[in-house]
Design a protein around this motif. Structure first.
Motif, PDB file in Angstrom:
ATOM      1  N   GLN A  92     -27.416 -30.314  31.877  1.00 17.72           N
ATOM      2  CA  GLN A  92     -27.507 -28.876  32.142  1.00 17.72           C
ATOM      3  C   GLN A  92     -27.428 -28.140  30.812  1.00 17.72           C
ATOM      4  O   GLN A  92     -26.976 -28.688  29.809  1.00 17.72           O
ATOM      5  CB  GLN A  92     -26.361 -28.437  33.069  1.00 17.72           C
ATOM      6  CG  GLN A  92     -26.410 -29.111  34.442  1.00 17.72           C
ATOM      7  CD  GLN A  92     -25.131 -28.877  35.223  1.00 17.72           C
ATOM      8  OE1 GLN A  92     -24.033 -29.026  34.696  1.00 17.72           O
ATOM      9  NE2 GLN A  92     -25.270 -28.511  36.492  1.00 17.72           N
ATOM     10  N   GLY A  94     -27.445 -23.875  28.880  1.00 15.28           N
ATOM     11  CA  GLY A  94     -27.383 -22.435  29.033  1.00 15.28           C
ATOM     12  C   GLY A  94     -27.440 -21.772  27.672  1.00 15.28           C
ATOM     13  O   GLY A  94     -27.373 -22.426  26.627  1.00 15.28           O
ATOM     14  N   ALA A  99     -21.684 -19.939  30.499  1.00 16.79           N
ATOM     15  CA  ALA A  99     -22.612 -20.357  31.559  1.00 16.79           C
ATOM     16  C   ALA A  99     -23.406 -21.556  31.065  1.00 16.79           C
ATOM     17  O   ALA A  99     -24.632 -21.561  31.045  1.00 16.79           O
ATOM     18  CB  ALA A  99     -23.534 -19.210  31.937  1.00 16.79           C
ATOM     19  N   GLU A 102     -25.905 -23.172  33.551  1.00 14.35           N
ATOM     20  CA  GLU A 102     -26.763 -22.192  34.224  1.00 14.35           C
ATOM     21  C   GLU A 102     -28.128 -22.776  34.579  1.00 14.35           C
ATOM     22  O   GLU A 102     -28.708 -22.459  35.624  1.00 14.35           O
ATOM     23  CB  GLU A 102     -26.929 -20.973  33.316  1.00 14.35           C
ATOM     24  CG  GLU A 102     -27.753 -19.853  33.928  1.00 14.35           C
ATOM     25  CD  GLU A 102     -27.859 -18.655  33.006  1.00 14.35           C
ATOM     26  OE1 GLU A 102     -28.442 -17.630  33.418  1.00 14.35           O
ATOM     27  OE2 GLU A 102     -27.351 -18.741  31.865  1.00 14.35           O
ATOM     28  N   HIS A 103     -28.665 -23.664  33.749  1.00 13.74           N
ATOM     29  CA  HIS A 103     -29.999 -24.208  33.963  1.00 13.74           C
ATOM     30  C   HIS A 103     -29.943 -25.736  33.969  1.00 13.74           C
ATOM     31  O   HIS A 103     -29.050 -26.347  33.366  1.00 13.74           O
ATOM     32  CB  HIS A 103     -30.966 -23.722  32.884  1.00 13.74           C
ATOM     33  CG  HIS A 103     -30.966 -22.241  32.681  1.00 13.74           C
ATOM     34  ND1 HIS A 103     -31.427 -21.357  33.625  1.00 13.74           N
ATOM     35  CD2 HIS A 103     -30.531 -21.478  31.624  1.00 13.74           C
ATOM     36  CE1 HIS A 103     -31.305 -20.117  33.171  1.00 13.74           C
ATOM     37  NE2 HIS A 103     -30.744 -20.174  31.955  1.00 13.74           N
TER      38      HIS A 103
END
Length: 382
Positions: A92, A94, A99, A102-103
């Motif tokens: 992941q 970000g 965060a 986040e993606h």
């Protein structure tokens, strides 16, 4: 009458042996595994997790606008953030440390400045814009990355190629071999005299030797060093040299060596010794032809003990040998390689394993002589 051991007692005995072997083997195994691990993984996880992937959070800064390239009608900045960490994968990511998840890997994010950024699982970053990039400082990406196990011989290369290691190895051999042979030679003659020769004060000398065993080495360092310094001034010779450390190791090792060898020689069958006396053999002939072959187990045991002690010694070498390229032993060289902070764990593990290779070879080699001497010294009672 033969005694039969119960299954429970036999199981407990084998379990105890297994635990003792594990206690001595696991640290060596951990040292070996750690010595071939990647530096970054070694500093974050233990050796028992060497075969599992590691997950950690990392921050990467994207390049400046000067590294952009034309891409059709637009502009593009492309790179791989894992250039120095091959095999890592993005889990992941970000654009903010708050965060970081986040993606997901492979997602494409549109920014407010009409640019788009894609971060692939293999760490490839593709940052595109319809207009030319003008930023002077690239933004940061915060990534949850997974790194597979990595093993390397770089740690060993770094130790072996370090300046002074080869010389330190030769210096250690120069200290260890004479410091092992000299006390064994003296102790063997002394042990025979205390075990089989009758002379006044024999028990007094034996009691003195036993008393010297319990004297801490640290208490005798300064007095012995002062004696060597006085001798050096009187005869105009260096007070710290290889001869000095050979004599120091000999003095520190003799009490235990004489005690162990004397007890073993005294336990040998008296009948064969007396038979040799009656046949006209001298003490020297008995010692060389009978006592030494029968005492091989004790001699081999003390040889292993003395070699390991002198090879791994740091304190006596620092006090009686001194400093300098021609005097630095392996233990001192490893301390210098660690640096002032002592946080180079990869150097410590590789260097430590290199330093124990020779003692292991000596131990395995002396095992053969130990068994041979044990068989040669066995006597069947009639």
């Amino acid at each position: 009458m033969e005694s039969h051991q119960s299954p429970i007692a036999s199981t407990l005995k084998h379990l105890a042996v297994f635990l003792l072997v594990a206690i001595w083997t696991l640290p060596t195994l951990g040292l070996l595994v750690s010595s071939v691990r990647d530096k970054d993984q070694l500093s974050t996880t233990g050796w028992w997790s060497a075969l599992t992937s590691t997950t950690q959070n990392e921050a990467y800064r994207l390049p400046r606008a000067g590294e952009q390239q034309p891409d059709g009608d637009g502009w593009k900045i492309e790179l791989n953030i894992f250039e120095d960490n091959q095999g890592a994968k993005v889990g992941q990511w970000g654009t903010s440390p708050r965060a970081i998840d986040e993606h997901e890997a492979g997602d494409t994010v549109d920014f407010d400045d009409n640019t788009r950024l894609t971060l692939a699982e293999d760490g490839t970053v593709t940052w595109t814009s319809e207009t030319e990039f003008t930023h002077t400082r690239g933004p940061r990406l915060f990534v949850v990355q997974t790194t597979p196990p990595r093993f390397t011989l770089t740690n060993y290369k770094e130790v072996l190629q370090s300046e002074g290691v080869g010389r330190a190895f030769i210096n250690t051999l120069t200290v260890t071999l004479p410091a092992t042979f000299i006390p064994i030679l003296i102790a063997a003659f002394a042990a025979y005299a205390l075990a089989w020769m009758e002379f006044k004060g024999r028990m007094f000398f034996l009691a003195m030797i036993i008393g010297l065993i319990v004297v801490p080495l640290q208490m005798s360092l300064i007095p012995v060093l002062q004696v060597f310094a006085s001798i050096g001034q009187a005869f105009n010779v260096p007070s710290k040299s290889y001869v000095t450390i050979w004599l120091a190791h000999t003095g520190f090792g003799l009490p235990l060596a004489i005690f162990l060898l004397r007890n073993y020689m005294a336990s040998l069958p008296r009948d064969i010794i007396e038979s040799a006396y009656m046949d006209g053999a001298t003490h020297f002939q008995i010692f060389m032809r009978m006592i030494l072959p029968l005492s091989m187990p004790a001699l081999a045991s003390f040889t292993i003990f003395q070699f390991l002690w002198t090879w791994n010694d740091l304190l006596v070498a620092a006090v009686f040998l001194g400093q300098g390229e021609s005097k630095t032993v392996m233990t001192q060289q490893l301390v210098e390689l660690l640096g002032s902070r002592g946080d180079n764990w990869e150097i410590l593990t590789a260097g430590a394993f290199i330093s124990i290779v020779v003692p292991i070879i000596v131990f395995l080699s002396m095992q053969k002589y130990f068994v041979r001497g044990l068989l040669a010294g066995s006597v069947k009672g009639g």
